[in-house]
Scaffold this motif. Structure first.
Motif, short mmCIF file in Angstrom:
data_model
loop_
_atom_site.label_atom_id
_atom_site.label_comp_id
_atom_site.label_asym_id
_atom_site.label_seq_id
_atom_site.Cartn_x
_atom_site.Cartn_y
_atom_site.Cartn_z
N ASN A 23 39.76 36.89 38.49
CA ASN A 23 40.84 35.94 38.25
C ASN A 23 40.57 35.16 36.97
O ASN A 23 39.53 34.51 36.83
CB ASN A 23 40.95 34.98 39.44
N PRO A 28 47.32 33.05 41.77
CA PRO A 28 47.39 31.92 42.70
C PRO A 28 46.60 32.15 43.98
O PRO A 28 46.48 33.27 44.47
CB PRO A 28 48.89 31.81 43.01
N GLY A 29 46.03 31.07 44.50
CA GLY A 29 45.34 31.14 45.78
C GLY A 29 43.92 31.67 45.72
O GLY A 29 43.27 31.82 46.76
N ARG A 30 43.44 31.97 44.55
CA ARG A 30 42.07 32.45 44.37
C ARG A 30 41.38 31.59 43.31
O ARG A 30 42.02 31.12 42.38
CB ARG A 30 42.04 33.91 43.91
N GLU A 34 36.98 34.50 40.39
CA GLU A 34 36.77 35.19 41.66
C GLU A 34 37.15 36.66 41.51
O GLU A 34 38.13 37.00 40.85
CB GLU A 34 37.64 34.56 42.75
#
Length: 79
Positions: A23, A28-30, A34
């Motif tokens: 990432n 989004p959301g991580r 990551e």
């Protein structure tokens, strides 16, 4: 006016990742940096777009577990 760079791969084409994808802060959301997908993972191109400023094709690649990530040509190889 310069011609738009032509995409090497097409919608529906199966591809594998040449290297792990992390990432860059845009997924989004991580967490940033990551791991999103490991090298060798197989997916299918579900959309082909174009980054106009960089004149680069961008591919949305879907994987079996509903993960969809944007990739550059240099990150992919056809199956």
């Amino acid at each position: 006016m310069q011609e738009q760079r032509i995409a090497k791969y097409q919608w529906g084409q199966r591809v594998s990742l040449l290297a792990a994808v992390y990432n860059d802060g845009t997924f989004p959301g991580r967490g940033e940096e990551e791991l999103l997908a490991e090298a060798g993972r197989i997916g299918e191109i579900v959309q082909v777009g174009h980054h106009t400023e960089a004149d680069l094709p961008i591919y949305l690649v879907a994987f079996n577990d509903d993960l969809v990530i944007g990739c550059f040509e240099e990150e992919l190889q056809p199956l």
